[in-house]
Each structure stands twice: as structure tokens, then as C-alpha cells.
Design an enzyme around this catalytic site. Sequence first.
Site, PDB file in Angstrom:
ATOM      1  N   THR A  72       0.836  -1.205   0.000  1.00 50.57           N
ATOM      2  CA  THR A  72       0.000   0.000   0.000  1.00 50.57           C
ATOM      3  C   THR A  72       0.871   1.256   0.000  1.00 50.57           C
ATOM      4  O   THR A  72       0.626   2.200  -0.754  1.00 50.57           O
ATOM      5  CB  THR A  72      -0.930  -0.012   1.235  1.00 50.57           C
ATOM      6  N   CYS A 324     -19.404  -6.119   3.136  1.00 53.29           N
ATOM      7  CA  CYS A 324     -20.692  -5.808   3.747  1.00 53.29           C
ATOM      8  C   CYS A 324     -20.899  -4.293   3.701  1.00 53.29           C
ATOM      9  O   CYS A 324     -20.233  -3.544   4.393  1.00 53.29           O
ATOM     10  CB  CYS A 324     -20.708  -6.301   5.192  1.00 53.29           C
TER      11      CYS A 324
HETATM   12  N1  PLP Z   1      -1.984  -4.351  -4.361  1.00 51.21           N
HETATM   13  C1  PLP Z   1      -2.511  -5.568  -4.519  1.00 51.21           C
HETATM   14  C2  PLP Z   1      -2.803  -6.064  -5.898  1.00 51.21           C
HETATM   15  C3  PLP Z   1      -2.804  -6.372  -3.401  1.00 51.21           C
HETATM   16  O1  PLP Z   1      -3.341  -7.577  -3.576  1.00 51.21           O
HETATM   17  C4  PLP Z   1      -2.523  -5.858  -2.120  1.00 51.21           C
HETATM   18  C5  PLP Z   1      -2.868  -6.643  -0.913  1.00 51.21           C
HETATM   19  O2  PLP Z   1      -3.743  -7.479  -0.930  1.00 51.21           O
HETATM   20  C6  PLP Z   1      -1.940  -4.586  -2.012  1.00 51.21           C
HETATM   21  C7  PLP Z   1      -1.683  -3.864  -3.144  1.00 51.21           C
HETATM   22  C8  PLP Z   1      -1.585  -4.019  -0.668  1.00 51.21           C
HETATM   23  O3  PLP Z   1      -0.451  -4.654  -0.151  1.00 51.21           O
HETATM   24  P1  PLP Z   1      -0.128  -4.607   1.436  1.00 51.21           P
HETATM   25  O4  PLP Z   1      -1.098  -5.548   2.088  1.00 51.21           O
HETATM   26  O5  PLP Z   1       1.282  -5.061   1.543  1.00 51.21           O
HETATM   27  O6  PLP Z   1      -0.314  -3.206   1.856  1.00 51.21           O
END
Ligand code: PLP
Length: 385
Positions: A72, A324
Site C-alpha cells: 500500500t 458488507c
Molecule cells: N496491491 C494488490 C494487488 C494487493 O493484492 C494488495 C494486498 O492485498 C496490495 C496492493 C496491498 O499490499 P499490502 O497488504 O502489503 O499493503
Amino acid sequence: MNNVYLDNNATTQVAPEVLEAMMPFFTDWWGNPSSMHVFGGQVRKHVDQARQKVAALIGADPSEIIFTSCGTESDNMATRGAVDAAGERVNIITTRVEHLAVLEPCRMLKERGYRVMELDVDGGGNLNLDVLRQALSLGQAVVSIMWANNETGVIFPIPKIAETVKAAGGVMHTDAVQAVGKLAIDVCRMPVDMLALSGHKLHAPKGVGALYIRKGTRVRSLMLGGHQESGRRGGTENVPYIVGLGRACELAARNMHDEMTRVAALRDRLQQGILATCPDVRINGDPANRLPNTLNISFLYIEGESILYHLSDCGIAASSGSACTSGSLEPSHVIRAMGVPFMAAHGSIRFSLSRYNTEADIDYVLARIPEIIRKLRAISPFAPV
Ligand code: PLP
């Protein structure tokens, strides 16, 4: 009761080799890598080695890897950082099926007055490159398009997309959080400017990620307050986790091809087994163009959440894309963007495998599913009698 974990796109088990590599950095080597003394120097050497291992997995130069706290953060840094560096007149192009780690920063930028285009996908989750070209023709753009979708596993043709973006003078970021460790990636062979990855999707712990930034790409830092990561990401480095990420990337580089071939065969066995025993199911996402570990499948006439509860009662972990919202279960934005029909959208389940799954796991799941589906359909008001 068996426990079968088929939710590896949510998070993965930390590999024992990764944990082993991390442990000394909690006990013996606890120095700050920025310190000039011997305690710092020892540790700095290991951070540098981890950087080399992450870089090697994706064909980058170590100086192009910035350690972050997660996928993220990497996505936020890439999108917001590139837009900040580009100035006010830049457009932002992304897709409707991105993770919220990309969509939310883009929507925040939209509120600040930027033109943001979220491109549609077709029923298989694929992107039409002509639509991208059209969006690019509207002006200078920062583009963020994922490598592989977390819910369906559908893979976008990033090398081709990156060429298209660069030909139009744009900046190209790809969220490769689900692709790294599952697909061969070589940033030397394609003009992506930035690429996000996350430790906990490839058997390193939660709380560490990285952003590849090609030399010369202009990105403004999000985290101010320190000179770490060549001044691009302030904050004392999370050394044990960075070492763990390095080790996980090293393992992936060594074993990924064989492991993913085996995982794809297990995924196909699961898919075929379900298709052979359960009527009225539908695969979501182009089956010819998916991650090797992912199966997104809809069971018509029943809610995905009810299936998950019953699977969980048998010790089986999977996930549904539903969220939800105001007391009712809404299909995920990815499933909705693909135009999956109502009855199928509500019954979608994602199974995602890893190197730790076995044939016995798949056979156990296949032995339980038909009965669960039959029971739930028997009480569903939507199921045909
Ligand atoms: N991008 C994608 C495609 C993801 O699947 C995820 C997490 O599920 C993220 C970004 C975010 O990653 P993180 O959980 O390390 O913040």
C-alpha cells in the site's frame, strides 16, 4: 479435521528459511544501519545484500529499490509521488479493477482537481489497449495499472502497456504485488518506471514492501523526516523484515518456476474437480490469462459468504470478494467492473494457492465442496427446483 489454507492472495505463511534469516537481527545485530560505528556497519551490509536480492528478482539495479512498509505504501508513493513531481496539469490513468491501494490515492487526487480516468475491463477482466491509447491522447499522464489482479488473477500485458504509455510520454507505475514471486519479471525488458511489491505475498512477513523506481524517474517522497533510502523514504529501516524480504526474493528467484508449475497443476485439479461435481458454476477472469495460483469461481444461486462459513467449518480457508455495505453483501468492485451477472457475482469465491499446498489439500477440498453447495442450494430461494 484438516486445515487447508487457500487464501494466499490475502497473505502467505512466512517461509522457515525467511524466519531463520531474520532472527539474528532481533537478537545479535540490532544496530541502526545509519550509524557509523561497527554495530551500524554490520547491519548496513545486510540491508545492502537484501536490496541486491530484491533487485535481482525483478532485473533491477539495487540502487533502484526503495524499502517501504508494505504494498500500500509503495503504491501510494508511486502514484502520489509521481503526480506531485509532475505538477498540476498531469492526468491520471488507472483501471476500475485496481486494488484500493491505487484507487484511493487516485480518487484523493481527483478531489484535488486532477483528471482521473478509471479504464473499463471486459467480461474476462482484460483491458483494451485502444481505450488506454485514447486516454493517453488527452494529455501528459501518470499511469498506474496492476500486473495481476488479486481477486481473479487476471494478468495485464504490462510490457505492452508500458511501451504504449512511454510512447505517449507518460509515467508508468505497475502494482505487481500479486505478480512478484509468481511470474518472471524483468524490468530491463520493458519500460516500466515504477513497480510495487509486498513481502507478505511471497512468504516474507507483513510490514515490509519495496518500490522499484527506475533511474531518472521523478517521484516526490511521501515520508519526510530522514535521509534513509537515499533521501527518498525517511524512517529508520526495518532491518529484520528487510533481511526477510531479501531472503524471500532469493528463494523465489531460485524456485519460482518449478513451484509455480506445480501450483498451477494443483489449481487446475481443483478447478476441474469443482466443474465435474458442481453444476451451475462459472469461472471469473480469463482462464487462459491468470496467475498460476488463483481460481475465482462463482456458485450460482448462493452467497459466497455462506460458502466461506461452511468451508471454514471444515478447516478450509478461502475468500470472497464481497464486502458488507449497509447491511447487505455487495460483490467486489472487481467482479462488478467485469459485469459478472448478479446471480454469479454474489456467489464468487477465490481460492489462492502457494508452494505449501499439496494434492492432499486439494482432494480434501474437493471431497467437501459438492455437499456444501448442495446443502446451501437446497435452502436458497433463488435455486431452481
Ligand atoms: N496491491 C494488490 C494487488 C494487493 O493484492 C494488495 C494486498 O492485498 C496490495 C496492493 C496491498 O499490499 P499490502 O497488504 O502489503 O499493503
